[in-house]
Design a protein around this motif. Structure first.
Motif, PDB file in Angstrom:
ATOM      1  N   HIS A  65       0.919  -1.194   0.091  1.00 17.86           N
ATOM      2  CA  HIS A  65      -0.277  -0.083   0.112  1.00 17.86           C
ATOM      3  C   HIS A  65       0.881   1.226   0.038  1.00 17.86           C
ATOM      4  N   ASP A  66       0.196   2.453  -0.047  1.00 15.27           N
ATOM      5  CA  ASP A  66       1.031   3.827  -0.035  1.00 15.27           C
ATOM      6  C   ASP A  66       1.792   3.760   1.522  1.00 15.27           C
ATOM      7  N   ILE A  67       2.818   4.349   1.130  1.00 11.49           N
ATOM      8  CA  ILE A  67       3.584   4.470   2.567  1.00 11.49           C
ATOM      9  C   ILE A  67       2.990   5.176   3.978  1.00 11.49           C
ATOM     10  N   ARG A  87      -1.189   6.919  -3.266  1.00 18.06           N
ATOM     11  CA  ARG A  87      -0.995   6.006  -4.539  1.00 18.06           C
ATOM     12  C   ARG A  87      -2.393   5.118  -4.573  1.00 18.06           C
ATOM     13  N   ASP A  88      -2.872   4.663  -3.263  1.00 14.97           N
ATOM     14  CA  ASP A  88      -4.213   3.906  -3.332  1.00 14.97           C
ATOM     15  C   ASP A  88      -5.126   4.628  -2.374  1.00 14.97           C
ATOM     16  N   LEU A  89      -6.392   3.937  -2.119  1.00 13.47           N
ATOM     17  CA  LEU A  89      -7.292   4.630  -1.349  1.00 13.47           C
ATOM     18  C   LEU A  89      -7.540   3.814  -0.201  1.00 13.47           C
ATOM     19  N   ARG A  90      -6.652   2.885   0.354  1.00 13.09           N
ATOM     20  CA  ARG A  90      -6.527   1.900   1.595  1.00 13.09           C
ATOM     21  C   ARG A  90      -6.618   2.996   2.883  1.00 13.09           C
ATOM     22  N   ARG A  91      -5.916   4.196   2.858  1.00  9.65           N
ATOM     23  CA  ARG A  91      -5.847   4.828   4.186  1.00  9.65           C
ATOM     24  C   ARG A  91      -7.209   5.817   4.355  1.00  9.65           C
ATOM     25  N   VAL A  92      -7.724   6.138   3.323  1.00 16.79           N
ATOM     26  CA  VAL A  92      -9.018   7.204   3.327  1.00 16.79           C
ATOM     27  C   VAL A  92     -10.457   6.410   3.190  1.00 16.79           C
ATOM     28  N   LEU A 140      -5.488   3.814  -7.221  1.00 13.67           N
ATOM     29  CA  LEU A 140      -6.510   4.879  -8.214  1.00 13.67           C
ATOM     30  C   LEU A 140      -6.232   4.401  -9.675  1.00 13.67           C
ATOM     31  N   SER A 141      -5.074   4.111 -10.282  1.00 16.02           N
ATOM     32  CA  SER A 141      -4.950   3.963 -11.320  1.00 16.02           C
ATOM     33  C   SER A 141      -5.833   2.608 -12.020  1.00 16.02           C
ATOM     34  N   GLN A 142      -6.194   1.792 -10.924  1.00 15.67           N
ATOM     35  CA  GLN A 142      -6.798   0.567 -11.384  1.00 15.67           C
ATOM     36  C   GLN A 142      -8.474   0.669 -11.043  1.00 15.67           C
ATOM     37  N   ILE A 143      -8.987   1.718 -11.041  1.00 14.03           N
ATOM     38  CA  ILE A 143     -10.303   2.080 -10.822  1.00 14.03           C
ATOM     39  C   ILE A 143     -10.941   3.227 -11.733  1.00 14.03           C
ATOM     40  N   THR A 144     -11.978   2.808 -12.301  1.00 16.20           N
ATOM     41  CA  THR A 144     -12.653   3.768 -12.887  1.00 16.20           C
ATOM     42  C   THR A 144     -13.299   5.024 -11.866  1.00 16.20           C
ATOM     43  N   ILE A 149      -1.655  22.978  -7.069  1.00 19.17           N
ATOM     44  CA  ILE A 149      -1.852  21.844  -7.512  1.00 19.17           C
ATOM     45  C   ILE A 149      -0.579  21.040  -7.742  1.00 19.17           C
ATOM     46  N   GLU A 150      -0.583  20.069  -6.993  1.00 20.39           N
ATOM     47  CA  GLU A 150       0.633  19.015  -6.746  1.00 20.39           C
ATOM     48  C   GLU A 150       0.323  17.829  -7.533  1.00 20.39           C
ATOM     49  N   LEU A 151       1.314  17.742  -8.602  1.00 18.17           N
ATOM     50  CA  LEU A 151       0.834  16.461  -9.483  1.00 18.17           C
ATOM     51  C   LEU A 151       1.720  15.391  -8.797  1.00 18.17           C
ATOM     52  N   LYS A 152       0.869  14.243  -8.255  1.00 16.87           N
ATOM     53  CA  LYS A 152       1.169  13.174  -7.949  1.00 16.87           C
ATOM     54  C   LYS A 152       1.665  12.202  -8.887  1.00 16.87           C
ATOM     55  N   VAL A 153       2.821  12.135  -9.299  1.00 16.95           N
ATOM     56  CA  VAL A 153       3.320  10.960 -10.586  1.00 16.95           C
ATOM     57  C   VAL A 153       3.578   9.909 -10.078  1.00 16.95           C
ATOM     58  N   PHE A 154       2.868   8.783 -10.423  1.00 14.49           N
ATOM     59  CA  PHE A 154       3.300   7.366 -10.067  1.00 14.49           C
ATOM     60  C   PHE A 154       3.555   6.613 -11.044  1.00 14.49           C
TER      61      PHE A 154
END
Length: 632
Positions: free
Chosen positions: A161-163, A417-422, A429-433, A473-478
């Motif tokens: 998961h995200d750190i 990177r993912d939605l585990r925490r929130v 996120l890149s795996q979900i529509t 606006i911060e671009l989170k580049v994964f």
């Protein structure tokens, strides 16, 4: 084993030695620190800057820094920095050992001139340097497998998961990694302590017996055999006393200073300046005492275990015949006074004078702006419309938001990177529509009050902010950044936000793509750590972590007419410190506090700003002095 290594006996001997030698040791320590600060360190910085210039790039992300250090020039940079640090530590100890070796005894006296005193040190310079490099090489080889194990632990336990999920929620995997890291750290500590005992006598052997570095290490291991536990106990006592002394001096000074300011007035410039002088003196004294104690300890162990005087005794004895004791004492006392005066001037008056002159320059920069980090994340779920509305309500100048894309390319607000925490969903996120994302609740984790809060799109966020607040606006580049950069710039252009936002990122590549898609949108590089001059980036702003931001970064950026934004600040003391330094934008987790302190700083007169600057240097805030008065 030699009974003179009894801790009580050694402690008494160290006190006696220090009483005889403190003047001579103080002179050397002051001169060495001045030479290091004004000559050696600048030369090293020039050499490192040359290597970075040759590398032709600046590294700001963890991956960039890792890749740079694996390159030939990066390896040369790391070796140069580590080697010079190790050699400087040994040179300082060696100089003190020379002074101690010429101690005042009935058969000897302190040397009259500096040339005779420095001769043994300078003649052993290359051997001392080789000793430092050899020690560093062995420690690196020892640490390599342990660091590799730590990295493997991270890959196995902390990458699913995200750190931020692990750091915030702290699931079982986090504690497993923490236990493994603690074991590895304890192993490194034990191995390092063992080598410290084994190598304790290597430096005096190199210095006094002129043996080469490798032979000195072997001789040291041989001589401490049978006395390791007693030596370890002595070193442990030294470490405990040094730490305890520092803690006592810090706590005692803090308490006394707060009480004096609470009673006599915290806006008294003479009182603040006097306390600053006392504080600097205490810090210098604690450092000097610690350095002197370890050198005295090394010399006493060396002398007792070796069982004979070293060659410096003869030099000292010959010097005694050239100078009467009272003349030497007068000369030494004069040098102590000169050294103290130079120290006060350089370490206290120069910084204070610089900060006083800075007040006028800071005032001309205009009002410092305040950015609400991830919206007002302390009062509402981060990166939601509720958090942004809170930032608007409290009067922040900017709201900072994090964006990346769903599987079908919709730009939404999300930090991880993912939605585990929130949201409790482990998918990235890149795996979900976007339709799937809209079904997730990202507010309940914060409070039941925000249950059923949804992930907003960038378009929704900009429409809420229009004519109310500007946006960072911060671009989170994964992954590949071109698609994200193009999508964000398109939305900013469609919403007419070009002059009301700034786009920031850790990725220089992403910012260059923003420039290509829309040159009019301001961009800023985010810097958590860096190797190289970050002002070499073609950006409009630097967004730097507070504990990494230097005065040189601020000066260079403002000369280039770039904004300096600072993040990672908490509490009154840290916010005031950044205001005093002259930054342009505070990215604060508590924007309400930042706004209040910003307004107080903006409305203060020059004298009040000087007072606040002195309070910052002392590490004392108005809240602490008021609390001290209430508790008295």
């Amino acid at each position: 084993m030699n009974p003179s290594l009894d801790p009580v006996t050694v402690l008494k001997g160290l006190i006696q030695d220090f009483r005889q030698l403190w003047r001579e040791l103080l002179i050397f320590d002051v001169l060495f620190q001045l030479v290091r600060a004004w000559l050696i360190v600048p030369l090293i910085a020039m050499a490192l800057s040359f290597l970075l210039f040759k590398a032709g790039r600046v590294a700001v992300s963890n991956q960039d820094i890792f890749n740079f250090l694996l390159s030939p020039l990066g390896a040369a940079y790391a070796v140069t920095l580590s080697a010079t640090t190790a050699v400087l530590i040994l040179l300082e100890q060696a100089g003190m050992l020379v002074v101690i070796g010429m101690r005042h005894r009935p058969q000897s006296a302190p040397l009259e001139g500096g040339h005779d005193r420095l001769t043994p040190l300078m003649s052993s310079f290359w051997r001392i340097s080789r000793l430092g490099l050899l020690k560093l090489s062995v420690l690196t080889l020892l640490a390599a497998p342990l660091l590799a194990s730590a990295y493997l632990t991270y890959l196995v336990l902390l990458t699913q998961h995200d750190i931020y999920y692990y750091l915030t929620v702290r699931p079982a995997a986090f504690w497993q990694a923490a236990i493994a890291g603690t074991i590895l750290l304890a192993t490194m500590t034990v191995c390092g302590a063992f080598l410290l005992v084994e190598w304790l006598l290597a430096l005096p052997i190199v210095l006094f017996e002129t043996l080469p570095a490798r032979s000195a290490l072997a001789a040291s291991r041989q001589r401490v055999r049978g006395a390791r536990s007693r030596i370890a106990l002595l070193l442990l006592c030294w470490g405990g006393m040094s730490f305890g002394l520092g803690a006592i001096l810090t706590a005692g000074f803090q308490y006394c200073a707060e009480m004096l300011l609470a009673r006599l007035g915290q806006d008294s410039v003479p009182l603040l300046a006097s306390l600053l002088i006392v504080q600097s003196g205490l810090i210098g004294f604690a450092s000097f005492l610690s350095n002197s104690a370890i050198s005295l300890l090394i010399h006493r162990v060396y002398h007792d275990i070796s069982g004979s005087d070293h060659p410096l005794r003869e030099i000292a004895s010959s010097a005694a015949s050239r100078s009467p004791d009272h003349a030497v004492e007068r000369f030494t006392a004069t040098r102590v006074r000169i050294a103290a005066a130079v120290t006060v001037t350089v370490t206290i008056l120069v910084p204070v004078g610089f900060w006083i002159l800075l007040a006028e320059r800071v005032a001309t920069r205009g009002t410092v702006l305040v950015t609400a980090h991830r919206g007002s994340a302390a009062h509402a779920p981060e990166n939601t419309l509720a958090a942004i509305q809170r930032a608007i309500d409290i009067g922040a100048d900017y709201t900072e938001i994090d964006v990346h894309q769903t599987k079908d390319g919709v730009v939404v607000l999300l930090h991880d990177r993912d939605l585990r925490r929130v949201a409790g969903d482990s998918r990235r996120l890149s795996q979900i529509t976007f339709e799937e994302v809209q079904k997730l609740d990202v507010g309940r984790w914060f409070s039941e009050e925000f249950a059923q809060t949804r992930v907003p799109t960038l378009t929704e966020a900009l429409r809420l902010c229009r004519d109310k607040i500007r946006v960072n606006i911060e671009l989170k580049v994964f992954g590949p950044s071109a698609e994200l950069a193009e999508a964000v710039t398109r939305i900013v252009r469609e919403e007419g936000f070009e002059s009301h936002c700034i786009i920031t990122s850790l990725s220089d590549e992403a910012l260059n793509q923003v420039r290509q898609f829309h040159p009019r949108i301001p961009v800023g590089i985010i810097v958590g750590q860096s190797i190289g001059d970050v002002n070499r980036f073609d950006v409009d702003a630097l967004s730097v972590r507070a504990d990494h931001l230097t005065d040189e970064m601020i000066r260079s950026a403002q000369q280039l007419n770039r904004q300096v934004m600072v993040w990672g600040i908490k509490g009154e003391r840290q916010i005031n410190a950044q205001l005093r330094r002259g930054v342009d934008n505070l990215i604060a987790s508590d924007p309400e506090l930042a706004i209040r302190l910003r307004d107080r700083w903006r409305d203060a007169c020059d004298r009040d700003r000087v007072v606040m600057g002195l309070q910052i240097l002392l590490g004392i805030s108005q809240e602490t002095t008021n609390s001290a008065l209430e508790n008295d």
